[in-house]
Motif scaffolding. Sequence first.
Motif, short mmCIF file in Angstrom:
data_model
loop_
_atom_site.label_atom_id
_atom_site.label_comp_id
_atom_site.label_asym_id
_atom_site.label_seq_id
_atom_site.Cartn_x
_atom_site.Cartn_y
_atom_site.Cartn_z
N GLY A 168 0.82 -1.21 0.00
CA GLY A 168 0.00 0.00 0.00
C GLY A 168 0.85 1.26 0.00
O GLY A 168 0.57 2.21 -0.74
N GLY A 169 1.91 1.26 0.80
CA GLY A 169 2.79 2.40 0.83
C GLY A 169 3.50 2.62 -0.49
O GLY A 169 3.64 3.77 -0.96
N LEU A 170 3.94 1.53 -1.11
CA LEU A 170 4.62 1.63 -2.40
C LEU A 170 3.70 2.20 -3.47
O LEU A 170 4.14 2.98 -4.33
N LEU A 171 2.44 1.80 -3.43
CA LEU A 171 1.49 2.17 -4.48
C LEU A 171 0.68 3.42 -4.15
O LEU A 171 -0.14 3.86 -4.95
N GLY A 172 0.91 3.97 -2.96
CA GLY A 172 0.26 5.24 -2.62
C GLY A 172 -1.16 5.11 -2.15
O GLY A 172 -2.00 5.97 -2.45
N GLY A 173 -1.47 4.06 -1.41
CA GLY A 173 -2.83 3.89 -0.91
C GLY A 173 -2.87 2.85 0.21
O GLY A 173 -1.85 2.55 0.82
N ARG A 174 -4.03 2.30 0.44
CA ARG A 174 -4.20 1.32 1.51
C ARG A 174 -5.17 0.23 1.03
O ARG A 174 -6.28 0.54 0.57
N PHE A 175 -4.73 -1.02 1.14
CA PHE A 175 -5.59 -2.14 0.76
C PHE A 175 -6.63 -2.40 1.84
O PHE A 175 -6.34 -2.31 3.04
N VAL A 176 -7.83 -2.75 1.39
CA VAL A 176 -8.93 -3.07 2.29
C VAL A 176 -8.78 -4.51 2.76
O VAL A 176 -8.60 -5.42 1.95
N LEU A 177 -8.88 -4.72 4.08
CA LEU A 177 -8.83 -6.07 4.64
C LEU A 177 -10.26 -6.55 4.90
O LEU A 177 -11.11 -5.79 5.35
N ILE A 178 -10.50 -7.83 4.61
CA ILE A 178 -11.85 -8.40 4.71
C ILE A 178 -11.80 -9.64 5.59
O ILE A 178 -10.94 -10.51 5.41
N GLU A 179 -12.72 -9.74 6.54
CA GLU A 179 -12.87 -10.97 7.31
C GLU A 179 -13.91 -11.83 6.62
O GLU A 179 -15.02 -11.37 6.34
N GLY A 180 -13.56 -13.07 6.33
CA GLY A 180 -14.48 -13.97 5.65
C GLY A 180 -14.23 -13.97 4.15
O GLY A 180 -13.13 -13.67 3.69
N VAL A 181 -15.25 -14.32 3.38
CA VAL A 181 -15.08 -14.50 1.94
C VAL A 181 -15.92 -13.54 1.10
O VAL A 181 -15.89 -13.60 -0.12
N ILE A 182 -16.68 -12.66 1.73
CA ILE A 182 -17.50 -11.71 0.98
C ILE A 182 -16.60 -10.66 0.35
O ILE A 182 -15.80 -10.02 1.03
N HIS A 183 -16.76 -10.47 -0.96
CA HIS A 183 -15.86 -9.57 -1.69
C HIS A 183 -16.06 -8.12 -1.27
O HIS A 183 -17.18 -7.65 -1.05
N ALA A 184 -14.94 -7.42 -1.17
CA ALA A 184 -14.95 -5.97 -1.00
C ALA A 184 -13.97 -5.39 -2.00
O ALA A 184 -12.84 -5.88 -2.13
N ALA A 185 -14.38 -4.38 -2.73
CA ALA A 185 -13.54 -3.83 -3.79
C ALA A 185 -12.35 -3.08 -3.22
O ALA A 185 -12.45 -2.42 -2.18
N GLN A 186 -11.22 -3.20 -3.90
CA GLN A 186 -10.05 -2.41 -3.57
C GLN A 186 -10.12 -1.07 -4.32
O GLN A 186 -10.75 -0.97 -5.37
N PRO A 187 -9.48 -0.03 -3.81
CA PRO A 187 -9.53 1.29 -4.46
C PRO A 187 -9.02 1.23 -5.89
O PRO A 187 -7.96 0.66 -6.16
N ASP A 188 -9.75 1.85 -6.80
CA ASP A 188 -9.36 1.82 -8.21
C ASP A 188 -7.99 2.45 -8.45
O ASP A 188 -7.22 1.97 -9.28
N ASP A 189 -7.70 3.54 -7.73
CA ASP A 189 -6.42 4.20 -7.97
C ASP A 189 -5.26 3.34 -7.49
O ASP A 189 -4.16 3.40 -8.04
N LEU A 190 -5.49 2.51 -6.49
CA LEU A 190 -4.46 1.61 -6.00
C LEU A 190 -4.16 0.53 -7.04
O LEU A 190 -2.99 0.21 -7.30
N LEU A 191 -5.21 0.00 -7.66
CA LEU A 191 -5.03 -1.02 -8.69
C LEU A 191 -4.39 -0.42 -9.93
O LEU A 191 -3.56 -1.06 -10.59
N ALA A 192 -4.75 0.82 -10.26
CA ALA A 192 -4.14 1.50 -11.40
C ALA A 192 -2.65 1.72 -11.15
O ALA A 192 -1.82 1.57 -12.05
N SER A 193 -2.31 2.04 -9.92
CA SER A 193 -0.90 2.22 -9.56
C SER A 193 -0.15 0.90 -9.65
O SER A 193 1.02 0.87 -10.10
N TYR A 194 -0.80 -0.19 -9.25
CA TYR A 194 -0.18 -1.51 -9.38
C TYR A 194 0.12 -1.79 -10.85
O TYR A 194 1.22 -2.23 -11.20
N LYS A 195 -0.86 -1.55 -11.70
CA LYS A 195 -0.67 -1.81 -13.13
C LYS A 195 0.45 -0.95 -13.70
O LYS A 195 1.28 -1.45 -14.48
N ASP A 196 0.49 0.31 -13.33
CA ASP A 196 1.56 1.19 -13.80
C ASP A 196 2.93 0.68 -13.38
O ASP A 196 3.91 0.83 -14.11
N ARG A 197 2.98 0.10 -12.19
CA ARG A 197 4.25 -0.39 -11.66
C ARG A 197 4.83 -1.50 -12.53
O ARG A 197 6.05 -1.64 -12.65
#
Length: 257
Positions: free
Chosen positions: A148-177
Amino acid sequence: MRDFLETLHEEAAKDPEQRARELSKRELPKRFYKEATYAETDGGYVIHLDGRPVKTPGKAGLCLPNERLAAAVSAEWAAQEKEINPATMPLTRITNSALDAVSVRAEEVLDDIVSFAGNDALCYRADDPQSLVDTQRALWDPVVDWAGGLLGGRFVLIEGVIHAAQPDDLLASYKDRLAGETALRLAALHTITSLTGSALLALGLREGKVDADAAWTAAHVEEDHNIERWGEDAEAAQTRAYKRTEFDAAVLILQTA
């Protein structure tokens, strides 16, 4: 030889566990060559069988970017005995896949890795037993926080298996990396991500944040917890060993290509 190389290429696209089951039932082709070597050429090192260059299913030369990888791939071919077992040739399969498929579908492969980051195994946490919760926190939190620090954001942690979306800008930063990666390195990253269920562990390996053993241990926290409680199944242990060989091949590519 062409038919066998086509088989290798097809195997690269399959889940390692499925591949291991299928290969155990398949009649393997006979070894048809005496010597496996490699030679330097324009753009890298090619693999030779009895002096003839090996071609991928797409008819590209089986070419590696450096001598260390060429020697390792050549050793896979040299190690075959009376029969040729694709299960023992992960470097060859990954390279074939990179040259024939990833090189022309890099954007799709990258998007698939990013989709793992959006549903990363390290973000889905157990709520009990406490020993498993504690182990996940100890092994996963440093990687998740670092990413999260490397990509400039914070990943969402989830208890259990119900999906929760991660921030779009964080995923875009991952892709750019990962933009600009070679096809071979991208194939290795995809293999690592698929085997571990974690694009964050793959990123950690790429950036030198975690080593291979630490990443492998982190990817198997729940499995190791269950083994500790209930014991290890022999077939599951065999499959895990097969996957580790695949994982180590991808890590070698990532560290040297």
